[in-house]
Scaffold this active site. Structure first.
Site, PDB file in Angstrom:
ATOM      1  N   THR A 323       7.442  -0.693  -8.039  1.00 53.43           N
ATOM      2  CA  THR A 323       7.280  -2.030  -8.320  1.00 53.43           C
ATOM      3  C   THR A 323       6.916  -2.898  -7.034  1.00 53.43           C
ATOM      4  O   THR A 323       6.944  -2.113  -5.892  1.00 53.43           O
ATOM      5  CB  THR A 323       8.620  -2.630  -8.742  1.00 53.43           C
ATOM      6  OG1 THR A 323       9.691  -2.691  -7.484  1.00 53.43           O
ATOM      7  CG2 THR A 323       9.413  -2.004  -9.906  1.00 53.43           C
ATOM      8  N   CYS A 324       6.542  -4.054  -7.258  1.00 46.93           N
ATOM      9  CA  CYS A 324       6.066  -4.747  -6.116  1.00 46.93           C
ATOM     10  C   CYS A 324       7.193  -5.550  -5.445  1.00 46.93           C
ATOM     11  O   CYS A 324       7.083  -6.385  -4.667  1.00 46.93           O
ATOM     12  CB  CYS A 324       5.007  -5.886  -6.733  1.00 46.93           C
ATOM     13  SG  CYS A 324       3.704  -5.383  -7.143  1.00 46.93           S
ATOM     14  N   ASP A 325       8.459  -5.023  -5.561  1.00 41.12           N
ATOM     15  CA  ASP A 325       9.652  -5.449  -4.895  1.00 41.12           C
ATOM     16  C   ASP A 325       9.789  -4.689  -3.591  1.00 41.12           C
ATOM     17  O   ASP A 325      10.001  -3.464  -3.673  1.00 41.12           O
ATOM     18  CB  ASP A 325      10.919  -5.461  -5.872  1.00 41.12           C
ATOM     19  CG  ASP A 325      12.009  -6.163  -5.390  1.00 41.12           C
ATOM     20  OD1 ASP A 325      12.334  -7.155  -6.155  1.00 41.12           O
ATOM     21  OD2 ASP A 325      12.620  -6.108  -4.308  1.00 41.12           O
TER      22      ASP A 325
END
Ligand SMILES: *Cc1c(COP(=O)(O)O)cnc(C)c1O
Length: 376
Positions: A323-325
């Site tokens: 994810t982009c987290d």
């Protein structure tokens, strides 16, 4: 990884990420615990993996169940468990859930406060109640913090009050923390809680049950003592504390029953060198903290990772999710090493991921679908 899981992965090549869990291993883990603690009743902690094939197999083996919510109570009943074999073990329950469980025939409830005890007296009259006591969680890789449990002194008053309220003061419980690797933690907890049995008997309340909770560990990155070591330590402590007058014993294993039965199969999305001056590679998988591997928080649970190149030369890696987290990093400080030959597009297996994985998957976080599940 069990041979059955390995065969399923080769023959089916299921889309990744997915969990593949061998239900036969659930059975052998259940039997191993039964053999290690023959005097204890096993209440499987449903929250570790509530999948129907797991519940079905355990019902067939005569397991009992520890439920954390009315939804889990229902799942057990639907799988064929008798209501008398389900314990509602969460000490924090909605009134509507207490009423629904009581109406469904559940008679065993946990509490750890006067306020919850009053709720039980009103909405589950006559129920068998047990009070959870706060004990040390040292030695646990996934401690349960101070959210649950009360002091021995308070438990004494509450158990007396339980009887006065028309409830059945059944027993006491504790939980030494999940992935507990020290057998001494159980011994210390039995010693601490056991004294209260005597104290309460002198006060006219005869408790009948001691619930030793869960916590029994699974082999992840590091070796852990075998289940027989825990059984031996617990029985020594019980005998020392109670002599021949043992109360009914209950254990509530979750992780131990399902953990090493399951494997997460994942694809390597990218292997990159972010800093040319460092030999550390970043390995991004198609599963991460939000796809079910929540217990990697703080690198607390360190899963072993199998690759197609095991045995070849390795180098240091950071392992991260897709994810982009920014928090979606699994292992950065735990000195993970993976084969130098590992490449984008290959499959890896995260071992012993049968517990506390599917239920921790967020719904479509960043658009990624929840973890697929296969029970073989
Ligand atoms: C989570 C939980 C368990 C199971 O713990 P494991 O460490 O997975 O064995 C047992 N009892 C209670 C009350 C729990 O909250």
């Amino acid at each position: 990884m069990t041979p059955k899981v390995a065969r399923f992965l080769v023959e089916q090549q299921p889309a990744t990420p997915c969990l593949v869990l061998d239900v036969d291993r659930v059975e052998s883990n259940f039997r191993a615990l039964q053999a290690a603690l023959p005097l204890a009743q096993i209440y499987y902690a449903v929250k570790a993996n509530p999948a129907r094939p797991v519940l079905d197999r355990l019902v067939g083996l005569g397991s009992r169940f520890d439920a954390a919510s009315f939804e889990e109570v229902s799942a057990c009943l639907e799988a064929g468990a008798a209501p008398a074999d389900v314990s509602y073990g969460n000490t924090i329950k909605k009134v509507s859930a207490i009423r629904a469980a009581h109406a469904a025939g559940v008679t065993m409830f946990a509490f750890d406060s006067a306020e919850e005890l009053d709720k039980l007296a009103r909405h589950a009259p006559g129920a068998r109640v047990y009070c959870r006591i706060l004990v040390e969680n040292a030695g646990a890789d996934w401690p349960l913090s101070r959210k649950f449990g009360t002091t021995v002194e308070m438990a004494r008053d509450l158990m007396i009050r339980a009887g006065e309220l028309g409830l059945d003061p059944y027993g006491l419980s504790f939980h030494v923390g999940s992935q507990q690797t020290a057998t001494a933690s159980y011994e210390a907890a039995v010693g601490r809680v056991g004294m209260l049995f005597t104290d309460l008997r002198d006060a006219g309340v005869k408790l009948r049950m001691l619930n030793l909770g869960g916590g029994f560990p699974v082999r992840y990155h590091d070796e852990v003592p075998g289940i027989d070591a825990f059984g031996g330590a617990i029985m020594r402590a019980m005998t020392e504390c109670f002599g021949n007058d043992l109360p009914e014993m209950v254990v509530e294993p979750g992780r131990f029953i399902v953990g090493d039965a399951g494997v997460v199969s994942s694809e390597v999305v990218l292997v990159s060198r972010r800093d040319p001056a460092s030999e550390v590679r970043w390995v991004y998988l198609d599963i991460g903290r939000f796809g079910g591997l929540a217990e990697t928080e703080g690198e607390a649970i360190r899963y072993r990772i199998a690759t197609p190149h095991d045995g070849g030369p390795t180098g240091p890696v950071v392992v991260a999710g897709p994810t982009c987290d920014g928090a979606d990093i699994l292992y950065e400080r735990s000195n993970y090493r993976l084969p130098l030959a590992l490449a984008c597009g290959e499959r890896v297996e995260l071992l012993a991921t049968g517990a506390y994985v599917t239920t921790y998957a967020s719904q479509r976080f960043n658009g990624f679908a929840p973890l697929a599940e296969h029970y073989v």
